[in-house]
Scaffold this motif. Sequence first.
Motif, PDB file in Angstrom:
ATOM      1  N   ALA A 140      42.376  78.976  -7.328  1.00 16.87           N
ATOM      2  CA  ALA A 140      43.166  80.091  -7.855  1.00 16.87           C
ATOM      3  C   ALA A 140      43.996  80.744  -6.754  1.00 16.87           C
ATOM      4  N   GLY A 141      43.434  80.862  -5.547  1.00 18.63           N
ATOM      5  CA  GLY A 141      44.188  81.431  -4.438  1.00 18.63           C
ATOM      6  C   GLY A 141      45.405  80.587  -4.086  1.00 18.63           C
ATOM      7  N   TRP A 142      45.251  79.257  -4.170  1.00 19.89           N
ATOM      8  CA  TRP A 142      46.377  78.353  -3.906  1.00 19.89           C
ATOM      9  C   TRP A 142      47.424  78.439  -5.021  1.00 19.89           C
ATOM     10  N   ALA A 143      46.953  78.438  -6.288  1.00 21.30           N
ATOM     11  CA  ALA A 143      47.875  78.406  -7.419  1.00 21.30           C
ATOM     12  C   ALA A 143      48.571  79.747  -7.646  1.00 21.30           C
ATOM     13  N   LEU A 144      47.843  80.855  -7.477  1.00 18.55           N
ATOM     14  CA  LEU A 144      48.378  82.168  -7.837  1.00 18.55           C
ATOM     15  C   LEU A 144      48.905  82.956  -6.646  1.00 18.55           C
ATOM     16  N   LEU A 145      48.283  82.779  -5.472  1.00 15.23           N
ATOM     17  CA  LEU A 145      48.677  83.570  -4.309  1.00 15.23           C
ATOM     18  C   LEU A 145      49.408  82.756  -3.251  1.00 15.23           C
ATOM     19  N   GLY A 146      49.446  81.437  -3.432  1.00 15.65           N
ATOM     20  CA  GLY A 146      50.106  80.591  -2.443  1.00 15.65           C
ATOM     21  C   GLY A 146      49.371  80.511  -1.136  1.00 15.65           C
ATOM     22  N   GLN A 147      48.058  80.725  -1.157  1.00 11.36           N
ATOM     23  CA  GLN A 147      47.250  80.695   0.064  1.00 11.36           C
ATOM     24  C   GLN A 147      46.769  79.262   0.308  1.00 11.36           C
ATOM     25  N   SER A 148      47.436  78.550   1.191  1.00 12.79           N
ATOM     26  CA  SER A 148      47.004  77.205   1.553  1.00 12.79           C
ATOM     27  C   SER A 148      46.054  77.306   2.741  1.00 12.79           C
ATOM     28  N   LEU A 149      44.958  76.564   2.683  1.00 14.57           N
ATOM     29  CA  LEU A 149      43.960  76.613   3.738  1.00 14.57           C
ATOM     30  C   LEU A 149      44.234  75.535   4.776  1.00 14.57           C
ATOM     31  N   PRO A 150      44.245  75.890   6.067  1.00 15.07           N
ATOM     32  CA  PRO A 150      44.414  74.874   7.099  1.00 15.07           C
ATOM     33  C   PRO A 150      43.186  73.971   7.176  1.00 15.07           C
ATOM     34  N   LEU A 151      43.365  72.807   7.770  1.00 12.63           N
ATOM     35  CA  LEU A 151      42.275  71.838   7.858  1.00 12.63           C
ATOM     36  C   LEU A 151      41.075  72.419   8.588  1.00 12.63           C
ATOM     37  N   VAL A 152      41.331  73.288   9.573  1.00 13.63           N
ATOM     38  CA  VAL A 152      40.235  73.876  10.325  1.00 13.63           C
ATOM     39  C   VAL A 152      39.348  74.750   9.433  1.00 13.63           C
ATOM     40  N   ALA A 153      39.886  75.245   8.318  1.00 13.09           N
ATOM     41  CA  ALA A 153      39.082  76.033   7.377  1.00 13.09           C
ATOM     42  C   ALA A 153      38.525  75.164   6.258  1.00 13.09           C
ATOM     43  N   LEU A 154      39.257  74.102   5.891  1.00 10.14           N
ATOM     44  CA  LEU A 154      38.787  73.254   4.799  1.00 10.14           C
ATOM     45  C   LEU A 154      37.503  72.513   5.166  1.00 10.14           C
TER      46      LEU A 154
END
Length: 293
Positions: free
Chosen positions: A110-124
């Motif tokens: 939901a954060g990616w779809a609605l807020l545009g928050q992409s997580l860097p690989l270091v967080a994924l």
Amino acid sequence: MGEALAVASLLLFSVNVLLVPAASARLEQAAGFAVALVANVVGAAVLLAGQLLLAGPPTAVRWPAVGLFALGGLLTSYAGRRAYFRSITAIGPTRAATLQASNPVFAALAGWALLGQSLPLVALVPGAAVVVGLVLVTRVPGTPGERRSWLLPGTAVALLGAATYGLGNVARGAGVGIWAEPVAGSLLGAAAGLLAFALVERDRGRLLGAVRRADPVGRRLWVLSGLLTIGAQTCLVAATRTVPVAVAVVVSAAVPVVVLPVGLLLGREVRLRPAAVVGVLLVAAGVVGLVLG
């Protein structure tokens, strides 16, 4: 600061998990839920009063954020928590907790779809370790010849609870991005959850009678539960000011890292399965990676 607030949320949620069984033994869960909701509102109001005394009034109200905070409260404080409690009754606490571990996944999507928050690989990578670890910790061990299935009656309710928690956290994260007032936002969410309970609950008279007749210690324990959860939620909302919602939710969901060792010390856990030990280590490593990254 965001990571520290997420860890504080984790600790408060963990203490609440350890407290609820003792509270439920003295006052039934439905009535206790009502007491905790009232304590949510009172606790958030006290926090806001303290903020007013120490830092002055909040900034000018942003009405879109008010709606988002209220929506977040409806999804988490009321709908998510009710669905989680019902799933515990339907499929048992272990299976319910396993499916609840998908909460960060819903928050990330939901954060990616609605807020545009992409997580860097270091967080994924550490985030995935936390989710896998949570599943290992709460997985139900099978017996020889037993047919495994996640599609038990109540599975949909458990997934609904996880999804509403994830979406609610994203709504509150969006709200604090518009109006950077996490304490006021927590109060709005708590009030929305209590109002929803008052409007939807049909058996209010019986629950109020149960609260009045209950052991005073039971009432105090549920009040403490409400204060712990509103404190945890406020820390989580504040954390999303500086870290992505999914990261904050993953850290705050790592409750077994605290609960299982304490359970061992208190004698609630007789032994840990090897898979659970691996899960605890994965969750601990993932949380450290998220905090340090």
